[in-house]
Design a protein around this motif. Sequence first.
Motif, short mmCIF file in Angstrom:
data_model
loop_
_atom_site.label_atom_id
_atom_site.label_comp_id
_atom_site.label_asym_id
_atom_site.label_seq_id
_atom_site.Cartn_x
_atom_site.Cartn_y
_atom_site.Cartn_z
N ASP A 63 0.72 -1.43 -6.58
CA ASP A 63 -0.37 -1.21 -5.76
C ASP A 63 -0.07 -1.65 -4.25
O ASP A 63 -0.76 -1.08 -3.39
CB ASP A 63 -1.56 -2.48 -6.25
CG ASP A 63 -1.99 -1.92 -7.69
OD1 ASP A 63 -2.01 -0.50 -7.92
OD2 ASP A 63 -2.33 -2.68 -8.58
N ILE A 64 0.83 -2.55 -4.19
CA ILE A 64 0.92 -3.19 -2.78
C ILE A 64 1.78 -2.25 -2.30
O ILE A 64 1.63 -1.99 -0.80
CB ILE A 64 1.66 -4.70 -3.22
CG1 ILE A 64 0.54 -5.69 -3.51
CG2 ILE A 64 1.82 -4.98 -1.63
CD1 ILE A 64 1.11 -6.56 -3.88
N VAL A 65 2.94 -1.92 -2.43
CA VAL A 65 3.95 -0.91 -1.82
C VAL A 65 3.23 0.21 -1.10
O VAL A 65 3.70 0.55 0.07
CB VAL A 65 5.11 -0.50 -2.90
CG1 VAL A 65 6.03 0.47 -2.15
CG2 VAL A 65 5.95 -1.85 -3.31
N PRO A 66 2.53 0.99 -1.60
CA PRO A 66 2.03 2.30 -0.80
C PRO A 66 1.34 1.58 0.42
O PRO A 66 1.29 2.18 1.38
CB PRO A 66 0.87 2.87 -1.76
CG PRO A 66 1.39 2.56 -3.18
CD PRO A 66 1.98 1.16 -3.07
N VAL A 67 0.59 0.65 0.28
CA VAL A 67 0.08 -0.08 1.55
C VAL A 67 1.27 -0.50 2.53
O VAL A 67 0.83 -0.11 3.87
CB VAL A 67 -0.91 -1.20 1.12
CG1 VAL A 67 -1.44 -1.96 2.24
CG2 VAL A 67 -2.12 -0.83 0.29
#
Length: 236
Positions: A84-88
Amino acid sequence: MNTVVGSGTLLTFPTLLAFGYPPVLANVSNTVGLVPGSFSGAYGYRAELAGQRRRAVILSVFSVLGGTLGAILLLNLPGSAFNDIVPVLIALALVLVVIQPKVGRWAAKLREERGTAEREAGGPLLWAGVFATGVYGGYFGAAQGVLLIAMLGIAFTDSLQRVNAVKNILAGLVNGVAAVLFIALSHVSWTAAGLIALGSVLGGQIGARVGRRLPPTALRAVIVCVGIAAIVKLLA
């Protein structure tokens, strides 16, 4: 790319995803593999490091502390959180890559307007920024070099090449401390890490010698395209 600009992870990480590696394993193996390349690039910039020993040592403390915390977060947060965090984080990195020229011009203007003596190793604001970048780098790492160049460029009146030399040291230490924790506490694909290490060592030397001649616009365009592909892959 890491030696000259930063953001090399935006190429190596999506490549590992394309070969079927799970995201966390790809990130861990990528970090381990990039460590030799980081120090290869720093060695290539050794002439620009002259006279910056105290600065590099002080800032390194905050990079190591931040990198340690970032790696611990990666190892302890659930894998779903990474997805969830890495794309951001990649999207943020791409924005930083695109706006880097404007940041550089802004930093140059500030240096010109300031015209006063500066602290050899910066101050609390820079140290906090280096620490936060270390946390980011230990957790994922793409474009941590861009962040460091922006902050160091604002803090110091040195040339971009001398700033970049310190950036290579700090990014290498973040990757290094994270790699130690990953090797001790997690699973590493040594095939992937070994291939990335070989390529990054060679690339570090090439980047230090001729990478500065590459058209920056073309390099940024490649980074953005690959980063978008990585986001699509992670969200698919």
